[in-house]
Design a protein around this motif. Structure first.
Motif, PDB file in Angstrom:
ATOM      1  N   GLU A  16       0.828  -1.214   0.000  1.00 26.96           N
ATOM      2  CA  GLU A  16       0.000   0.000   0.000  1.00 26.96           C
ATOM      3  C   GLU A  16       0.864   1.267   0.000  1.00 26.96           C
ATOM      4  OE1 GLU A  16      -3.863  -1.958   2.204  1.00 26.96           O
ATOM      5  OE2 GLU A  16      -2.916  -0.209   3.096  1.00 26.96           O
ATOM      6  N   VAL A  17       1.922   1.247   0.798  1.00 27.51           N
ATOM      7  CA  VAL A  17       2.792   2.435   0.836  1.00 27.51           C
ATOM      8  C   VAL A  17       3.407   2.670  -0.543  1.00 27.51           C
ATOM      9  CG1 VAL A  17       4.953   3.355   1.770  1.00 27.51           C
ATOM     10  CG2 VAL A  17       3.274   2.338   3.308  1.00 27.51           C
ATOM     11  N   HIS A  55       2.279   1.727  -3.363  1.00 25.91           N
ATOM     12  CA  HIS A  55       1.199   2.123  -4.271  1.00 25.91           C
ATOM     13  C   HIS A  55       0.914   3.621  -4.149  1.00 25.91           C
ATOM     14  CE1 HIS A  55      -2.509   1.657  -6.533  1.00 25.91           C
ATOM     15  NE2 HIS A  55      -3.175   2.248  -5.559  1.00 25.91           N
ATOM     16  N   PHE A  56       0.838   4.105  -2.900  1.00 24.01           N
ATOM     17  CA  PHE A  56       0.457   5.505  -2.711  1.00 24.01           C
ATOM     18  C   PHE A  56       1.617   6.486  -2.892  1.00 24.01           C
ATOM     19  CE2 PHE A  56      -3.172   3.487  -0.449  1.00 24.01           C
ATOM     20  CZ  PHE A  56      -4.144   3.923  -1.326  1.00 24.01           C
ATOM     21  N   ASP A  87       2.103  -0.665 -10.651  1.00 22.85           N
ATOM     22  CA  ASP A  87       1.753  -2.040 -10.273  1.00 22.85           C
ATOM     23  C   ASP A  87       2.844  -3.004 -10.733  1.00 22.85           C
ATOM     24  OD1 ASP A  87      -0.500  -0.908  -9.328  1.00 22.85           O
ATOM     25  OD2 ASP A  87      -1.914  -2.029 -10.583  1.00 22.85           O
ATOM     26  N   LEU A 112      -3.379  -5.567  -5.941  1.00 18.16           N
ATOM     27  CA  LEU A 112      -3.245  -4.214  -6.471  1.00 18.16           C
ATOM     28  C   LEU A 112      -4.429  -3.845  -7.353  1.00 18.16           C
ATOM     29  CD1 LEU A 112       0.558  -4.206  -7.298  1.00 18.16           C
ATOM     30  CD2 LEU A 112      -0.583  -2.647  -5.731  1.00 18.16           C
ATOM     31  N   HIS A 113      -4.951  -4.860  -8.051  1.00 15.53           N
ATOM     32  CA  HIS A 113      -6.101  -4.624  -8.929  1.00 15.53           C
ATOM     33  C   HIS A 113      -7.286  -4.094  -8.110  1.00 15.53           C
ATOM     34  CE1 HIS A 113      -8.245  -5.042 -12.644  1.00 15.53           C
ATOM     35  NE2 HIS A 113      -9.247  -5.628 -12.000  1.00 15.53           N
ATOM     36  N   LEU A 131      -6.980  -2.245  -5.473  1.00 17.03           N
ATOM     37  CA  LEU A 131      -6.670  -0.913  -4.924  1.00 17.03           C
ATOM     38  C   LEU A 131      -6.860   0.124  -6.007  1.00 17.03           C
ATOM     39  CD1 LEU A 131      -3.310  -1.286  -2.950  1.00 17.03           C
ATOM     40  CD2 LEU A 131      -5.561  -0.903  -1.996  1.00 17.03           C
ATOM     41  N   LEU A 132      -7.408   1.288  -5.602  1.00 14.76           N
ATOM     42  CA  LEU A 132      -7.551   2.352  -6.595  1.00 14.76           C
ATOM     43  C   LEU A 132      -6.249   3.118  -6.746  1.00 14.76           C
ATOM     44  CD1 LEU A 132     -11.021   3.965  -6.011  1.00 14.76           C
ATOM     45  CD2 LEU A 132     -10.215   2.845  -8.063  1.00 14.76           C
ATOM     46  N   LEU A 174      -7.560   9.930  -4.622  1.00 14.07           N
ATOM     47  CA  LEU A 174      -8.164   8.979  -5.568  1.00 14.07           C
ATOM     48  C   LEU A 174      -8.030   7.528  -5.085  1.00 14.07           C
ATOM     49  CD1 LEU A 174      -6.917  10.581  -8.910  1.00 14.07           C
ATOM     50  CD2 LEU A 174      -9.109  10.923  -7.792  1.00 14.07           C
ATOM     51  N   SER A 175      -7.958   7.350  -3.769  1.00 12.69           N
ATOM     52  CA  SER A 175      -7.952   5.976  -3.269  1.00 12.69           C
ATOM     53  C   SER A 175      -9.388   5.553  -2.933  1.00 12.69           C
ATOM     54  CB  SER A 175      -7.056   5.838  -2.042  1.00 12.69           C
ATOM     55  OG  SER A 175      -7.624   6.490  -0.937  1.00 12.69           O
ATOM     56  N   LYS A 199      -5.633   2.860 -14.685  1.00 14.40           N
ATOM     57  CA  LYS A 199      -4.704   2.522 -13.599  1.00 14.40           C
ATOM     58  C   LYS A 199      -3.333   3.205 -13.787  1.00 14.40           C
ATOM     59  CE  LYS A 199      -4.692   0.207  -9.819  1.00 14.40           C
ATOM     60  NZ  LYS A 199      -4.439  -1.151  -9.436  1.00 14.40           N
ATOM     61  N   LEU A 239      -3.468   6.840 -13.034  1.00 15.51           N
ATOM     62  CA  LEU A 239      -3.505   7.077 -11.581  1.00 15.51           C
ATOM     63  C   LEU A 239      -2.101   7.090 -10.993  1.00 15.51           C
ATOM     64  CD1 LEU A 239      -6.456   4.914 -10.173  1.00 15.51           C
ATOM     65  CD2 LEU A 239      -6.135   7.361  -9.923  1.00 15.51           C
ATOM     66  N   ARG A 251      -0.361  10.179  -9.121  1.00 17.14           N
ATOM     67  CA  ARG A 251       0.064  10.100  -7.705  1.00 17.14           C
ATOM     68  C   ARG A 251       1.496  10.588  -7.528  1.00 17.14           C
ATOM     69  NH1 ARG A 251      -3.075   5.264  -6.936  1.00 17.14           N
ATOM     70  NH2 ARG A 251      -4.993   5.949  -5.927  1.00 17.14           N
ATOM     71  N   ARG A 295       3.078   5.616   8.254  1.00 15.34           N
ATOM     72  CA  ARG A 295       3.295   4.546   7.276  1.00 15.34           C
ATOM     73  C   ARG A 295       4.725   4.522   6.741  1.00 15.34           C
ATOM     74  NH1 ARG A 295      -1.768   3.032   3.616  1.00 15.34           N
ATOM     75  NH2 ARG A 295      -2.701   1.800   5.215  1.00 15.34           N
TER      76      ARG A 295
END
Lengths: 316, 224
Positions: free
Chosen positions: A214-215, A217-218, A223, A312-313, A315-316, B50-51, B71, B74, B78, B89
């Protein structure tokens, strides 16, 4: 911000001690170690099944080959016949036939000994019409030279009968095929069980690292980048497990082949040797075990990539 | 830069947690997102990151309609948004230096190419002597600064921070806020979720987006 700092202006000592390039997924975690143990055990079991299947397949090939190469000439005693002379004629005729490797005639004493398991010892068998047997060992198992041998024999000793064991060999072959098919089915089942177990263990290990996914990803990791990092990490774990399991299996087969050489003359040893051969894997067998280990390594990497990509799919 | 038009969000079949949101965030602006606990501040930040996808309405982020984004788009977007999570985190197995460098590493940049940049930023946030320390041995304030530095390292166009001063004393909170103000002066739009009224009063120029009963009320800041 302040003036940019170039590499040159940084204190060399600070740069020298800077810890960097740590793997993004921590190595040596509990979930990772558990996965290595699961993979090692499953690889070991899969290698045992694969090695067992290869041993049985090779042994069954040997049984068939031996049976198909051996042909028996039978001479029934008839009143007035000089059996020893007929045996000599038959041996001479068989030896001249094309494709014959060696000929062995059982003497009267040897023929009587063959009956001992059924009739017991200490009996006078000279009054019984015991047939004389000649075993002809052919160079190949195709049976192509058989008509030539039959023709030569019928001219030299018309009353001799020839038994090529084809019917029995067919039955043995069917049985051997069934044993090999069973071993192969067991191997396939083992692979499915292994893939399932590795899948579950990998899923658990990936779940333990969900925070990292998640980290990443954000903070803008793609992906593909995240999946690649996880695949590399889990492939490494898979390799460690497969190496431990594969080497253990190789050591097992090596040890078993050494031990089988010792016990081959013991009670039951010959039967085990008949079933599994000398319990020794051929070099291609060991190569097969290495391939199982390589497949396990690739499978672990692939599964982790799939699991992470699926997560991941979502997760937005 | 960010525009919400009639945005509403509900979880499952529940009631709307935010509704009829209509507001914009201009480039290079500075605002606080405030309201009582549980009012929806984090939800609103997640919508901006956008999460979360709104159940109705339209969100435009950095010139893109969020509904039309794929995807890969996005991910690219980000990289232009910095985010400071409420619970930091940070990755415990990485050093402070590596945590701050993470967004650049995730972009595939070579370590030698960003080393000086990361060290400079770490010094700027006062963590120059804690580069090799891992998060478990950092104090709350140091973790906070490391999380902020990680969000700033990509020089984002939009910075979203969820309670970035929630775990630090008032003095450190002011110093951290000054970091955000300086970043804002360098051209980044900053959105800080907080319920610290005293702190907001010290930065009176900032706009306030007050979330309550699922709606947002906007109070413009006082020009300095």
């Amino acid at each position: 911000m302040n003036e940019p700092v170039s590499d040159e202006t940084l204190a060399p000592a600070a740069q020298a001690v800077l810890k960097r390039d740590m793997p993004l997924i921590p190595s040596g975690s509990i979930a990772g170690n558990a996965l290595v143990v699961v993979i090692a055990i499953m690889t070991f079991l899969a290698c045992l099944t694969a090695g067992g299947a290869l041993l049985v397949a090779r042994a069954s090939e040997n049984w068939r080959s031996e049976v198909l190469r051996d042909i028996t000439i039978q001479l029934m005693p008839r009143p007035g016949d000089d059996l020893d002379s007929l045996v000599a004629k038959a041996v001479s005729a068989a030896s001249q036939a094309p494709g014959v490797d060696r000929v062995h005639a059982y003497s009267a004493v040897e023929s009587e000994k063959l009956l001992e398991p059924w009739l017991g010892t200490g009996l006078d068998l000279s009054l019984l019409p015991i047939p004389r047997l000649i075993v002809v060992h052919m160079r190949d198992q195709t049976g192509g030279e058989l008509p030539g041998l039959r023709a030569l024999l019928s001219r030299a000793v018309p009353q001799a009968s020839l038994e090529d064991h084809r019917v029995w060999a067919t039955r043995i072959g069917t049985m051997a095929n069934a044993v090999v098919a069973l071993a192969a089915a067991l191997f396939v089942l083992m692979i499915v069980a292994m893939a399932t177990a590795i899948g579950f263990a990998t899923r658990g290990a990936v779940a333990a690292n969900r925070e990292i996914i998640e980290v990443l990803h954000f903070v803008g990791a793609s992906d593909a980048f995240i999946a690649r990092e996880f695949e590399t990490h889990f492939r490494r774990l898979g390799f460690r497990g497969a190496l431990i399991g594969g080497l253990s299996a190789i050591a097992f087969f090596f040890g078993a082949s050494t031990l089988s050489a010792w016990w081959s003359h013991s009670t039951g040893g010959e039967e085990i040797a008949a079933l599994f051969g000398a319990f020794a894997l051929a070099p291609t067998g060991y190569l097969g075990l290495v391939l199982v280990g390589a497949a396990v390594t690739m499978l672990t990497g692939y599964l982790s990539r799939t699991i992470v990509s699926r997560y991941l799919h979502g997760l937005l | 830069m960010v525009r919400f038009e009639n945005v509403g969000l509900r979880y499952g079949m529940g009631p709307e947690v935010v509704r009829d949101l209509n507001f914009s965030i201009a480039p290079q602006s500075f605002q606080f997102l405030t309201g009582p606990s549980g009012a929806g501040k984090t939800t609103l930040l997640r919508l901006m990151l956008l999460s979360l996808r709104p159940t109705r309405g339209t969100i435009h982020i950095l010139g893109h309609d969020a509904r039309a984004l794929k995807k890969d788009d996005l991910t690219a977007l980000r990289r232009r948004i910095g985010v400071v999570f409420q619970d930091f985190r940070l990755l415990d197995h990485l050093t402070t230096y590596e945590n701050v460098a993470l967004p650049l590493r995730a972009m595939g940049r070579a370590e030698s190419g960003y080393r000086a940049e990361v060290i400079e930023l770490l010094r700027w946030v006062g963590l120059g002597d804690r580069m090799n320390a891992s998060p478990p041995v950092l104090s709350g304030g140091e973790k906070q600064r490391a999380a902020i530095a990680r969000a700033l390292i990509v020089r984002p166009e939009l910075l979203l921070a969820d309670e970035p001063t929630g775990n630090v004393d008032p003095g450190l909170a002011r110093r951290l806020l000054r970091l955000f103000v300086e970043l804002h002066r360098l051209g980044t739009a900053v959105v800080i979720a907080t319920h610290d009224l005293q702190l907001m009063d010290q930065f009176g120029f900032a706009r306030r987006l007050v979330v309550g009963d699922g709606e947002v009320t906007i109070f413009d800041g006082v020009s300095s």
